[in-house]
Design an enzyme around this catalytic site. Structure first.
Site, PDB file in Angstrom:
ATOM      1  N   SER A   1     -42.924  16.173 -18.953  1.00  0.00           N
ATOM      2  CA  SER A   1     -43.096  14.793 -18.469  1.00  0.00           C
ATOM      3  C   SER A   1     -42.606  13.771 -19.482  1.00  0.00           C
ATOM      4  CB  SER A   1     -44.578  14.546 -18.150  1.00  0.00           C
ATOM      5  OG  SER A   1     -45.392  14.908 -19.239  1.00  0.00           O
TER       6      SER A   1
ATOM      7  N   THR B   1     -46.999 -19.364  16.643  1.00  0.00           N
ATOM      8  CA  THR B   1     -47.801 -18.154  16.853  1.00  0.00           C
ATOM      9  C   THR B   1     -46.987 -17.309  17.820  1.00  0.00           C
ATOM     10  OG1 THR B   1     -49.022 -19.015  18.750  1.00  0.00           O
ATOM     11  CG2 THR B   1     -50.000 -19.428  16.594  1.00  0.00           C
ATOM     12  N   HIS B   2     -47.055 -16.011  17.676  1.00  0.00           N
ATOM     13  CA  HIS B   2     -46.208 -15.100  18.468  1.00  0.00           C
ATOM     14  C   HIS B   2     -44.735 -15.469  18.318  1.00  0.00           C
ATOM     15  CE1 HIS B   2     -49.948 -13.864  20.525  1.00  0.00           C
ATOM     16  NE2 HIS B   2     -50.232 -15.143  20.424  1.00  0.00           N
TER      17      HIS B   2
ATOM     18  N   SER C   1     -20.632 -12.494   1.646  1.00  0.00           N
ATOM     19  CA  SER C   1     -20.079 -11.325   2.315  1.00  0.00           C
ATOM     20  C   SER C   1     -18.671 -11.076   1.802  1.00  0.00           C
ATOM     21  CB  SER C   1     -20.053 -11.572   3.831  1.00  0.00           C
ATOM     22  OG  SER C   1     -19.060 -10.754   4.432  1.00  0.00           O
TER      23      SER C   1
ATOM     24  N   LYS D   1     -20.481 -16.615   5.020  1.00  0.00           N
ATOM     25  CA  LYS D   1     -21.829 -16.053   4.935  1.00  0.00           C
ATOM     26  C   LYS D   1     -22.608 -16.536   3.732  1.00  0.00           C
ATOM     27  CE  LYS D   1     -23.346 -12.811   7.028  1.00  0.00           C
ATOM     28  NZ  LYS D   1     -24.358 -12.722   8.068  1.00  0.00           N
TER      29      LYS D   1
ATOM     30  N   ASN E   1     -26.196 -15.183   2.582  1.00  0.00           N
ATOM     31  CA  ASN E   1     -27.270 -14.246   2.897  1.00  0.00           C
ATOM     32  C   ASN E   1     -28.431 -14.369   1.911  1.00  0.00           C
ATOM     33  OD1 ASN E   1     -25.685 -13.244   4.977  1.00  0.00           O
ATOM     34  ND2 ASN E   1     -24.812 -11.622   3.702  1.00  0.00           N
TER      35      ASN E   1
ATOM     36  N   GLU F   1     -34.508  -9.780   1.670  1.00  0.00           N
ATOM     37  CA  GLU F   1     -34.420  -8.478   2.355  1.00  0.00           C
ATOM     38  C   GLU F   1     -34.842  -7.361   1.411  1.00  0.00           C
ATOM     39  OE1 GLU F   1     -30.478  -8.319   4.118  1.00  0.00           O
ATOM     40  OE2 GLU F   1     -30.774 -10.362   4.839  1.00  0.00           O
TER      41      GLU F   1
ATOM     42  N   TYR G   1     -59.020  19.032 -14.076  1.00  0.00           N
ATOM     43  CA  TYR G   1     -57.620  18.600 -14.171  1.00  0.00           C
ATOM     44  C   TYR G   1     -56.716  19.597 -13.470  1.00  0.00           C
ATOM     45  CZ  TYR G   1     -53.017  17.468 -15.952  1.00  0.00           C
ATOM     46  OH  TYR G   1     -51.692  17.156 -16.027  1.00  0.00           O
TER      47      TYR G   1
ATOM     48  N   GLN H   1     -50.075  14.883 -12.769  1.00  0.00           N
ATOM     49  CA  GLN H   1     -48.950  14.325 -13.527  1.00  0.00           C
ATOM     50  C   GLN H   1     -48.067  13.422 -12.642  1.00  0.00           C
ATOM     51  OE1 GLN H   1     -47.044  16.537 -16.849  1.00  0.00           O
ATOM     52  NE2 GLN H   1     -45.341  16.788 -15.429  1.00  0.00           N
TER      53      GLN H   1
ATOM     54  N   LYS I   1     -47.900   9.232 -12.832  1.00  0.00           N
ATOM     55  CA  LYS I   1     -47.116   8.311 -13.666  1.00  0.00           C
ATOM     56  C   LYS I   1     -45.879   7.774 -12.981  1.00  0.00           C
ATOM     57  CE  LYS I   1     -49.063  10.621 -17.394  1.00  0.00           C
ATOM     58  NZ  LYS I   1     -49.470  11.644 -16.401  1.00  0.00           N
TER      59      LYS I   1
END
Ligand code: ARG
Length: 456
Positions: free
Chosen positions: A22, A154-155, A276, A282, A284, A289, A316, A321, A324
């Site tokens: 590890s 709403t919605h 883009s 564009k 973006n 995202e 244990y 392990q 982590k």
């Protein structure tokens, strides 16, 4: 040299080592590992298990190892299975065989549980700092926009006018709850397993309360068998991070929608927008995202680790392990996201005119019903009557405010000249002055409470 080779006649297989080791990720625990060892060396001397001189020698050697790590001078060796092995190997190289006394009564099981808790406590504090910075950015933009009105949804359908500050501050309180959860997790985490041995406890009279206090824990863990395998603190953090990311993913989604030209409510600063390779026009919102997308990965780390814990027998197990990489990945992901989200919010362009242009009279239908309520009608009846008014206006292809008083009175005799005052978005917002409402005055009070929390 491995720490456990004595009972084997053959070295372990290279592929097994690649799977089992590890060190690749737990090297980041070096400071906590060495701090734990320094406190433990002192505890062994206090208990009379080793001499004060031996303890001093071990502590001096550990400080040298720490400096090597701090200055990137530490040379990893073949056989450094994990950070605990690497530090002990180097300690013995520096101070000789007396270094071999450090691990008396200790196991890597109580050692790793201690290291990772300490590390996680610090991570929780760092994360809290990042969340506070984002909250401060939200408050700063909100403060400038108490009077800015946009359609609330709403919605995803037009509902009622709200203030832009109201929208921004809603995320402040989500983060405030995340911070509460983080503090609660931090409090539960502050329990020191060191001195639990492999599972059964420590046969030498080390003072576990003292060890806990010296390392900055609140208390020593109560049960050695539980302590070596308890990873609730990892699950807690993964959950807090996941829920926080879900909140930020929702903020990101709002920003994506509101920055679409069809809405045009906000503009993401050039520094946080992307273009883009094909379409020159564009603009973006990739960071948003990525916030939304990485939330899936963060939830994955949580569910993956919970699944790892499920069904583990007592004591244990090496499955642990897995704790982590899950937590490191979640924290690193958050540390990458949060500065960008905070800066995007801090530099967010609020297009008050576009927000205002998007307001439509249907957003005031509730206010029109409230008008009738003030004239003495039961709300249910008022709701129905205004529904009819909405239908008449829509059939005539006009706004409700363009209907003649005669037409309105055809729907309800309670309509009077003063109905004209209803068709005012600002007035609609200003009326919602109750605690937590969208009125500028209520928002200024809300922002004051938020600032008091930030100042704490
Ligand atoms: N690398 C191990 C872990 O992270 C350290 C504990 C190893 N203990 C053991 N008994 N093999 O869990």
């Amino acid at each position: 040299m491995s720490l456990w080779g004595g009972r084997f006649s053959q070295a372990s297989d290279a592929d097994l080592r690649a799977l089992n080791d590890s060190i690749e990720f737990d090297h980041m625990l070096y400071a906590e590992d060495i701090e734990g060892s320094i406190v433990y060396a002192r505890a062994l001397a206090d208990a009379g298990v080793i001499t004060r001189a031996e303890s001093e020698s071990i502590i001096g050697g550990l400080r040298k190892v720490m400096r090597e790590f701090d200055t990137d001078a530490f040379a990893f060796a073949e056989g450094d299975e994990d950070i605990h092995t690497a530090v002990e190997r180097r300690l013995i190289e520096i101070i000789g065989d007396v270094g071999g006394k450090l691990h008396t009564g200790r196991s890597r099981n109580d050692q790793v549980a201690t290291d990772f808790r300490l590390w996680s406590m610090r991570a929780a504090d760092n994360l809290a700092g990042e969340l506070r910075r984002l909250q401060a950015a939200l408050v700063a933009v909100a403060e400038e926009n108490c009077e800015t009105v946009l359609p609330g949804f709403t919605h995803m359908q037009p509902a009622q006018p709200i203030s832009a500050a109201h929208w921004l501050m809603s995320f402040f309180w989500m983060l405030e709850r995340d911070l509460h959860r983080l503090r609660a997790a931090r409090e539960r985490m502050a329990e020191c397993p060191l001195g639990s041995g492999a599972l059964a406890g420590n046969p030498f009279p080390v003072d576990r309360q003292q060890i806990a206090a010296d390392l900055g824990f609140e208390r020593a863990s109560e049960n050695s068998l539980d302590a070596v395998s308890d990873r609730d603190f990892v699950a807690d953090l993964l959950y807090v991070i996941s829920l926080c990311a879900i909140h930020l993913s929702r903020l990101a989604e709002d920003i994506l929608i509101y920055s679409n030209p069809a809405f045009g409510f906000i503009t993401l600063d050039d520094r946080y927008s992307t273009g883009s390779s094909l379409m020159p026009q564009k603009r973006n919102a990739d960071p948003m995202e990525l916030m939304r997308g990485k939330t899936g990965r963060l939830i994955g780390n949580l569910t993956g680790f919970l699944t790892t814990l499920k069904g583990l027998p007592s004591g244990y197990n090496k499955d642990l392990q897995e704790d982590k990489e899950a937590l490191i990945d979640s924290l690193e992901t958050m540390y990458r996201l949060l500065p960008v989200i905070t800066a995007s919010v801090a530099s967010l362009g609020i297009n008050a005119e576009a927000m205002s242009a998007a307001l439509s009279e249907d957003l005031l239908a509730t206010d029109l019903a409230d008008y009738l309520v003030k004239k003495g009608l039961p709300f249910r009846q008022a709701h129905h009557l205004v529904g009819a008014v909405v239908r008449i206006a829509s059939e005539k292809g006009v706004n409700m405010s363009e209907l003649s008083l005669d037409t309105l009175q055809g729907a309800s005799s309670s309509f009077a000249e003063d109905v004209a005052t209803v068709f005012d978005y600002r007035r609609s917002v200003e009326q919602r002055e109750s605690f937590g409402g969208t009125a500028p005055a209520a928002l200024r009070a809300q922002i004051e409470r938020a600032k008091a929390l930030l100042a704490r």
